[in-house]
Motif scaffolding. Structure first.
Motif, PDB file in Angstrom:
ATOM      1  N   ASP A  69      15.893 -11.476  -4.784  1.00  0.00           N
ATOM      2  CA  ASP A  69      14.278 -11.447  -5.195  1.00  0.00           C
ATOM      3  C   ASP A  69      13.999 -11.260  -3.888  1.00  0.00           C
ATOM      4  N   GLU A  70      13.388 -11.785  -3.623  1.00  0.00           N
ATOM      5  CA  GLU A  70      12.344 -12.043  -2.375  1.00  0.00           C
ATOM      6  C   GLU A  70      12.372 -10.951  -2.294  1.00  0.00           C
ATOM      7  N   GLY A  71      13.392  -9.631  -0.885  1.00  0.00           N
ATOM      8  CA  GLY A  71      13.777  -8.846   0.107  1.00  0.00           C
ATOM      9  C   GLY A  71      12.881  -7.781  -0.854  1.00  0.00           C
ATOM     10  N   ALA A  72      13.038  -7.448  -2.518  1.00  0.00           N
ATOM     11  CA  ALA A  72      12.785  -6.429  -3.101  1.00  0.00           C
ATOM     12  C   ALA A  72      11.146  -6.580  -3.444  1.00  0.00           C
ATOM     13  N   ALA A  73      10.670  -7.956  -3.596  1.00  0.00           N
ATOM     14  CA  ALA A  73       9.456  -7.639  -3.832  1.00  0.00           C
ATOM     15  C   ALA A  73       8.452  -7.198  -2.701  1.00  0.00           C
ATOM     16  N   MET A  74       9.033  -8.160  -1.542  1.00  0.00           N
ATOM     17  CA  MET A  74       8.631  -7.887  -0.360  1.00  0.00           C
ATOM     18  C   MET A  74       8.524  -6.145  -0.150  1.00  0.00           C
ATOM     19  N   LEU A  75       9.741  -5.825   0.282  1.00  0.00           N
ATOM     20  CA  LEU A  75       9.123  -4.079  -0.156  1.00  0.00           C
ATOM     21  C   LEU A  75       8.983  -3.581  -0.546  1.00  0.00           C
ATOM     22  N   ALA A  76       8.604  -4.247  -2.120  1.00  0.00           N
ATOM     23  CA  ALA A  76       8.103  -2.734  -2.542  1.00  0.00           C
ATOM     24  C   ALA A  76       6.870  -2.693  -2.010  1.00  0.00           C
ATOM     25  N   ALA A  77       6.056  -4.303  -1.921  1.00  0.00           N
ATOM     26  CA  ALA A  77       5.158  -4.336  -0.860  1.00  0.00           C
ATOM     27  C   ALA A  77       4.183  -3.667  -0.014  1.00  0.00           C
ATOM     28  N   MET A  78       5.633  -3.771   0.884  1.00  0.00           N
ATOM     29  CA  MET A  78       5.295  -2.801   2.113  1.00  0.00           C
ATOM     30  C   MET A  78       5.219  -1.513   2.321  1.00  0.00           C
ATOM     31  N   ARG A  79       6.071  -1.260   1.187  1.00  0.00           N
ATOM     32  CA  ARG A  79       6.411   0.263   0.627  1.00  0.00           C
ATOM     33  C   ARG A  79       4.337   0.690   0.231  1.00  0.00           C
TER      34      ARG A  79
END
Length: 97
Positions: free
Chosen positions: A66-76
């Protein structure tokens, strides 16, 4: 204006892989977590790397799914809108490398 960082860099979530003992440990942690209400069966590292040679710009280690998905979306999103220099300035503090 300079090109968006996404033209030269990409963000990916590298799922942790390992041998049988690592998978068994992860399964045990997941089962215990599910019993107490905090399931985290998948973990990994968030990596931003250059598209040409796959050299890493930054790595954030040991994120749950969950944390990875949220951060990945923000980084992209930031890769699409910021230059490389602006992206590095914004995300430098999350680098675990």
């Amino acid at each position: 204006m300079d090109d968006a960082a996404a033209t030269t860099h990409e963000a990916v979530f590298d799922v942790h892989e390992g041998g049988v003992w690592r998978r068994a440990r992860d399964l045990a942690v997941g089962v215990v977590g599910a019993v107490v209400g905090d399931p985290q069966l998948v973990g990994g590292d968030l990596v931003v790397r250059r598209r040409d040679d796959h050299g890493e710009l930054l790595r954030r280690k040991n994120l749950d799914e969950d944390e990875g998905a949220a951060m990945l979306a923000a980084m992209r999103r930031d890769l699409d809108t910021l230059t490389v220099a602006e992206f590095e300035a914004r995300w430098a503090e999350v680098d675990d490398a």
